[in-house]
Write a protein that holds these residues in place. Sequence first.
Motif, PDB file in Angstrom:
ATOM      1  N   ARG A   1       0.924  -1.280   0.031  1.00  0.00           N
ATOM      2  CA  ARG A   1      -0.003  -0.060   0.147  1.00  0.00           C
ATOM      3  C   ARG A   1       0.726   1.021   0.046  1.00  0.00           C
ATOM      4  O   ARG A   1       1.829   1.345   0.922  1.00  0.00           O
TER       5      ARG A   1
ATOM      6  N   ILE B   1     -14.876   3.287   6.941  1.00  0.00           N
ATOM      7  CA  ILE B   1     -13.929   2.300   6.260  1.00  0.00           C
ATOM      8  C   ILE B   1     -14.669   0.870   6.185  1.00  0.00           C
ATOM      9  O   ILE B   1     -14.488   0.301   5.024  1.00  0.00           O
TER      10      ILE B   1
ATOM     11  N   ASP C   1     -17.752  -0.206   6.159  1.00  0.00           N
ATOM     12  CA  ASP C   1     -19.018   0.150   5.329  1.00  0.00           C
ATOM     13  C   ASP C   1     -20.010  -0.245   6.610  1.00  0.00           C
ATOM     14  O   ASP C   1     -20.794  -1.019   6.239  1.00  0.00           O
TER      15      ASP C   1
ATOM     16  N   TYR D   1      -4.698  -0.294   8.817  1.00  0.00           N
ATOM     17  CA  TYR D   1      -5.090  -0.506   7.323  1.00  0.00           C
ATOM     18  C   TYR D   1      -6.061  -1.879   7.319  1.00  0.00           C
ATOM     19  O   TYR D   1      -5.869  -2.699   8.443  1.00  0.00           O
ATOM     20  N   GLY D   2      -6.798  -2.136   6.365  1.00  0.00           N
ATOM     21  CA  GLY D   2      -7.526  -3.381   6.400  1.00  0.00           C
ATOM     22  C   GLY D   2      -6.694  -4.387   5.509  1.00  0.00           C
ATOM     23  O   GLY D   2      -6.510  -3.961   4.420  1.00  0.00           O
TER      24      GLY D   2
ATOM     25  N   HIS E   1      -9.454  -4.941   1.878  1.00  0.00           N
ATOM     26  CA  HIS E   1      -8.271  -4.452   1.473  1.00  0.00           C
ATOM     27  C   HIS E   1      -8.578  -2.937   1.589  1.00  0.00           C
ATOM     28  O   HIS E   1      -9.301  -2.445   0.785  1.00  0.00           O
ATOM     29  N   THR E   2      -7.887  -2.135   2.191  1.00  0.00           N
ATOM     30  CA  THR E   2      -7.974  -0.647   2.302  1.00  0.00           C
ATOM     31  C   THR E   2      -6.712  -0.001   2.147  1.00  0.00           C
ATOM     32  O   THR E   2      -5.657  -0.596   2.027  1.00  0.00           O
TER      33      THR E   2
ATOM     34  N   TYR F   1      -4.092   4.473   6.811  1.00  0.00           N
ATOM     35  CA  TYR F   1      -4.682   5.430   7.782  1.00  0.00           C
ATOM     36  C   TYR F   1      -3.962   5.788   9.009  1.00  0.00           C
ATOM     37  O   TYR F   1      -3.432   4.958   9.579  1.00  0.00           O
TER      38      TYR F   1
ATOM     39  N   PRO G   1      -6.739   9.366   5.999  1.00  0.00           N
ATOM     40  CA  PRO G   1      -5.918   8.584   4.941  1.00  0.00           C
ATOM     41  C   PRO G   1      -4.875   9.292   4.517  1.00  0.00           C
ATOM     42  O   PRO G   1      -4.718  10.471   4.444  1.00  0.00           O
TER      43      PRO G   1
END
Length: 472
Positions: A193, A258, A260, A444-445, A449-450, A453, A470
Amino acid sequence: MCSELQTEKGARPSDSSLELTFKGNLILLAGNPGTGKTCLSMKFIVEGALSGEPGLYVTFVEDKNSLASNLSKQLGCDIKKLQNDGRIKILDLVAMKEEGIPTNIDIVLEEVKNLGAKRVVIDSFSAIAQAFKDPLDVRNVVHTILSRMIRRMGCATIMIEEVPLGESKISTGIEEFIADTVILLRTREVDERLIRELEVKKLRGAPVPNYKALFTLQGCGKVFQPYKPKSISEPKKFQTIPDQPDSYSTGIPDLDVILDGGYPKGSSNLLEVDSEIPWSCYAHLVRCTELNFLLNGNAFISFPFMGRTAQQIKSPLISYVDEETFNENARIVDFIESGREPYMLIVSGKNLEEASEQIFREVERLKAGRSRPVFSFIDLTTIEHVYGRDAELKVLGKEIASIRRSGDTRLYFARPSVTLTREIGDIADIHLRMRMVDGTVVIYGVRPHTGVYHYDIDTSLGYPVPKLTPIT
């Protein structure tokens, strides 16, 4: 308008935080294309204008109208209005041959004088340097800028240097020696990332060689400081967040966005945390979920962090929930009978299957007569230390199946020493990872997948809640 300049002028590095001395300095700002040089430089000009210091932005790479339009959107302020008010001037000059450079420098100096500029950006000095064949001429130009613009006119000046992709050389070499401050912007990867990183290569008069910090261009741009615990003198009521039809709120607005909506109903989730990150930091992520469950009329059970007593888990929560509600709806696992309180759940310290059954029986008691969810928190570090890895493997499948059937939600916690992290990560509905990067905490996820942050604690509401920004 843009908020306060995050990388402040007229300050000095202290307590491992990054503060760049802008006033009266020549600053070399270098980086590959797309690393944020133009945005941070214009932010420097805009924030000066808003605080009464007129600024001149000299560009050789973009016309003034498109520059003002693009950066107004990015910085969240009306640059054209600042131009009309006479607080900012953008001077677009065409790249020139060697013989035309003295004329353009005179134009810049005249504009500095007419505007009464206290801040100047030259974007980019690379365009000027390329016009010269002799490096000595480049040195003379830098000296002109240094002696006439900075020392005589008292301007803080940023010279932008373009570093071509694939190259590590910052400049012609001359500028670095003359500049008071040298800053290198780059992008790098954390678990595939992209994040933005700022490195101070030189800061004259201050011992900060190779200081690094993460930054973002989100909003008005910000350089992130190392994590520091924050205290609250007058706690205020925790503001709950309603659950969604298919998910339970984490109690953290940014994290809900993030994910949802939050943790899915019937889910088993994993929070993986680097060993360098202190308990005082990541514990807030769990506490907000516990408080949100309690104050929404639900319940929670906590198999506490390794080395923490039931009282230590309760203490920071009780400022935001009354004693009766806590005793009735919160359960914290302990292994010792002495000094037992209503909120304590005493379980077997020898047999994990027995302890797991005790926890699930307590969940049923908390639900008795009421259709409400229970959030459970399990520290795998404690589990492996007390019972061993094999014991957890034996009950893991049954635990996850039971959570899914009941519609409750569980959060497993793991430090790097936990050997079961990979197995649980593979089956977790939500997998979050917290890491320490350049002295700052990021999250982060993994699933979903993110992006990355920055993780900090916001206390402005009278209670601590994680703030996730972010890094873009």
